[in-house]
Design an enzyme around this catalytic site. Structure first.
Site, PDB file in Angstrom:
ATOM      1  N   TYR A  34      64.137  88.015 107.511  1.00 46.84           N
ATOM      2  CA  TYR A  34      62.875  87.299 107.738  1.00 46.84           C
ATOM      3  C   TYR A  34      63.012  86.350 108.937  1.00 46.84           C
ATOM      4  CZ  TYR A  34      59.678  83.414 107.414  1.00 46.84           C
ATOM      5  OH  TYR A  34      58.790  82.421 107.739  1.00 46.84           O
TER       6      TYR A  34
ATOM      7  N   SER B 253      59.348  79.316 112.352  1.00 52.10           N
ATOM      8  CA  SER B 253      60.025  78.728 111.207  1.00 52.10           C
ATOM      9  C   SER B 253      61.298  78.036 111.654  1.00 52.10           C
ATOM     10  CB  SER B 253      60.363  79.846 110.221  1.00 52.10           C
ATOM     11  OG  SER B 253      61.330  79.408 109.299  1.00 52.10           O
TER      12      SER B 253
ATOM     13  N   LYS C 274      61.271  86.219 112.986  1.00 43.45           N
ATOM     14  CA  LYS C 274      60.641  85.068 113.648  1.00 43.45           C
ATOM     15  C   LYS C 274      61.346  84.775 114.976  1.00 43.45           C
ATOM     16  CE  LYS C 274      57.508  84.048 110.535  1.00 43.45           C
ATOM     17  NZ  LYS C 274      56.075  84.234 110.858  1.00 43.45           N
TER      18      LYS C 274
END
Lengths: 358, 358
Positions: free
Chosen positions: B160, B134, B164
Site C-alpha cells: 500500500y 501518506s 503511494k
C-alpha cells in the site's frame, strides 16, 4: 523433458528480443512472440522483418502476433490458445531522454503492460518469468564493479529507469505473496553488437539514443560528427560502461530459463555484463580500428543525470546460471558494422534518414 | 471568481472523501463524485449512503457517479460531460495487510487508477490535482518530527505504502515534464474521528485494520478484546502515531485547493498531522475516559514491519496553506464514539458483523 517447451516472448521483434529468439530456437524451444511495432519494423503483411530473418538464420518457425500488452483482450486470447510454460518479457519503451519528456506514456506502457502480463500469467498458472531489467536501477554506483546486492532505486535520474525499478519492486512483492512465482530479473548492462550473420541488428525507429547505432551512423556518413560527453572523472574523461555483445545477452536468457526450470527461487536478479569497464572513447577507437572507418567526434561537457562509470560484477551469473559473456569488444564492433554495412537503412530498404537524438 | 468552481472527487463515498466533501460544499464548490463502492456502502438505488447524509448535513447536492477508475470509458465520459477545474484523488485500496497478500491487485488498482485519471485530466487540460498521499512513504523515520524533505521510499514495508510512493514519484516526473501541472500531495498521518453530527464516519466494508474502528468495536461489545502491539522503544512500549481528526484533514483539502488556485507550484507536498505523537495506549485511555466505556485490551509483541514512532512536523502546511489541525484527541474520540453509537453497524442497519482483521 529437460526444459520448458513453449516460451512466450513479449517485444520479440525488437533488438534484444530478436537475438534472444535465435538462441531459443537453437535450444529447441517453441516460441510465441508478440510485438506492437512501436520500436521495431513490420512488413506490409503484418509480419516482423527481424523475425522473418530469424527464421532464415535458424531454419525454424516462430508464431507471431501483433499485439500491444495494453490490449488485454488479444493478450488473454493468446494465452487461451497456447500452452505457455514460461515468459520472457522484453516489451518496454526505453529511450531515456524521451522518458523524461513523456513520463505518463512511459509509466503507462511499461507498468500497465507488466501488470496485464502478470495478470494473464496468474490466470493461466504460468509463474515462470524472465524480466528485462537494467543496470540503471542501481542509480549512481556506491562501489564498482557493482554486485546484485547493491541498493536499487536510489537517485535514478530518468523515468525509464524508474519503470524498471518499480517493476522489480512489484515482482519482489508478488513473488513474496505467492510462492508459485519463479522469476529471474536480468539486469542488462550496455548491449551492443549484432548477430554475426549481419542479417539482424539494432534498428531504432525513433531518433537513436544508444551509442553504437550513433557511432555507426557517423562511420557510414549519415551523420557528420559524433558528440562525446566528456569531463567525467575517468582516465580519458569520457563515461565508462560495460558493453556486452547482444548474442551474449541472448544466451544469458536461455541460461535463465534453464535455471527457472531446475530451481524454484521465487525471485532472483542477475547482472548480465562482461565485468569490464570500457570508456566511450575506447569504444570509438576500437570501432575505428576494426572497421577501418573514421568516426569524427567532438567533445561536449557532462550530460545532466549521466553516471560517470558503471560496470558489472558478473560472477553471480557465472556461478548460478553457468553463463559468462564470451564476445570481445572487437567482435561487438565488427558484428555491428557487418549488420550496418549490409543494411545501411536497417530493415527498410529506403528508410527515411533518422536524425540524431542527442 | 475567488476559487475553482467544480471539483472532481474520486473515492468520495469513502471515509476521508465524504468528510472532505462537506467542507467543499460549505466552501461553495460544485462537487462531482465518483466511487466504486469497493470500500464504501451503496444504497439499492445506486446512491452512496455517506453522500446522502452529506447532503442532509450541508443542505446541498453532489453529483454522483458509480465509476471505477479502471473503467476508462465511463471516466472519460464524465470529463466530457462536466467542466472540471480541479481534482481531489482519494480513490485507492488501502488495507496494509491485504496489500501484502494481494500486491498485484493493489498495484493495479492504485497505479492504473492514477494513470487513467492523469490521462483524462491531461486530455481536458485540467492540471490541478490534490493527491491523497501518506506518511507511510517516509518509511522508518530518520528523525522526528518528520518534515516534508525527509527522504521518501526507503524501507517501505508494505505494498500500500509503495503504491503511494510510486505515485508521488510519477507526479514529480509528470509535473517536471509539463509545467502546466499544479499538484499538491497531502501526506496524511493517522486520520480518526468523525463529523460531529454523528451522521457520517468510518465504516470499513472489510475486516477493519485501522485503530479507532477497532477500539470502538471493542467498546461497543462487538469484539471482546483489543490487541495492542507492544514492546516498542517508547515510554509505554506501544507505538506512537500522529492522530488527526478527519474534519481537520477535510479543511486541509480546501486549503490545498485554495493554494493551487492562488499559486502555481507545479508539485508540492504537505504533511497533514497535528505534530503531536500519541501512543496507542494513550489513545485507548483517552477513548475510555471521554466515552465512559471500557476497552479491554491485551498486549502482544511487535508487529513485523511496524514503525515505532511517527509524527509530523506540520509547520509547512501552517505557513504555506494557512492550515492547522484544531481538534483535540478528546474530540477525535468523542466524535467517533457519537458516530459509532448512533450507527453501531455503520451505514447498514443490519450489517453482518465484521471480524477483526488483526
Amino acid at each position: 523433458m529437460e526444459q520448458f517447451q513453449t516460451v512466450f516472448v513479449t517485444g520479440g521483434a525488437g533488438y534484444i528480443g530478436s537475438h534472444t529468439i535465435i538462441e531459443l530456437l537453437n535450444a529447441n524451444y517453441e516460441v510465441i512472440v508478440i510485438d506492437n511495432f512501436v520500436n521495431s519494423v513490420d512488413e506490409p503483411n503484418g509480419e516482423s522483418s527481424a523475425l522473418k530473418r530469424v527464421e532464415t538464420i535458424t531454419g525454424k518457425k516462430v508464431t507471431f502476433y501483433k499485439c500491444d500488452l495494453l490490449d488485454r483482450t488479444t493478450l488473454f486470447e493468446i494465452f487461451e490458445k497456447h500452452d505457455i510454460d514460461c515468459v520472457i518479457h522484453f516489451a518496454a519503451i526505453k529511450a531515456v531522454g524521451e522518458s523524461m519528456e513523456y513520463p505518463l506514456l512511459y509509466y503507462k506502457n511499461n507498468l500497465v503492460g507488466m501488470l496485464n502480463l502478470l495478470e494473464v500469467m496468474e490466470k493461466h498458472k504460468c509463474f515462470q518469468l524472465v524480466f528485462s531489467s537494467s543496470c540503471t536501477i542501481y542509480g549512481e554506483p556506491k562501489y564498482l564493479p557493482i554486485t546484485e546486492d547493491h541498493t536499487i532505486g536510489g537517485n535514478i535520474t530518468n523515468v525509464y529507469g524508474k519503470t524498471k525499478y518499480f517493476i522489480e519492486e512489484m515482482l519482489a512483492d508478488i513473488s513474496h505473496s505467492n510462492k508459485d512465482w519463479n522469476i529471474i530479473c536480468l539486469r542488462y548492462f550496455n548491449p551492443v553488437g549484432a548477430h554475426p550473420s549481419g542479417l539482424i541488428g539494432e534498428d531504432p525507429t525513433k531518433a537513436f539514443t544508444n551509442i553504437m547505432p550513433y557511432i555507426a551512423q557517423v562511420a557510414i556518413g549519415h551523420v557528420p560528427l559524433l558528440t562525446i560527453f566528456g569531463d567525467y572523472e575517468t582516465a580519458d574523461k569520457t563515461g565508462v560502461r560495460d558493453y556486452i555483445h547482444v548474442m551474449d545477452l541472448a544466451t544469458g536468457h536461455v541460461a535463465a530459463l534453464r535455471k527457472l526450470y531446475k530451481e524454484h527461487q521465487h525471485l532472483k536478479a542477475y547482472n548480465l555484463g562482461t565485468g569490464k569497464g570500457v570508456s566511450v572513447l575506447q569504444l570509438v577507437k576500437t570501432f575505428e580500428k576494426v572497421t577501418g572507418s573514421a568516426v569524427p567526434y567532438r567533445f561536449a561537457g557532462k550530460r545532466e543525470g549521466d553516471i560517470t562509470a558503471m560496470y558489472a560484477d558478473a560472477d553471480l551469473a557465472e556461478q548460478e546460471l553457468g553463463w559468462k559473456a564470451k564476445h570481445t569488444l572487437d567482435e561487438m564492433c565488427i558484428d555491428f558494422w557487418r549488420w550496418k554495412t549490409m543494411n545501411p537503412c536497417g530493415y527498410r530498404p529506403h528508410k527515411t534518414k533518422l536524425t540524431n537524438g542527442h
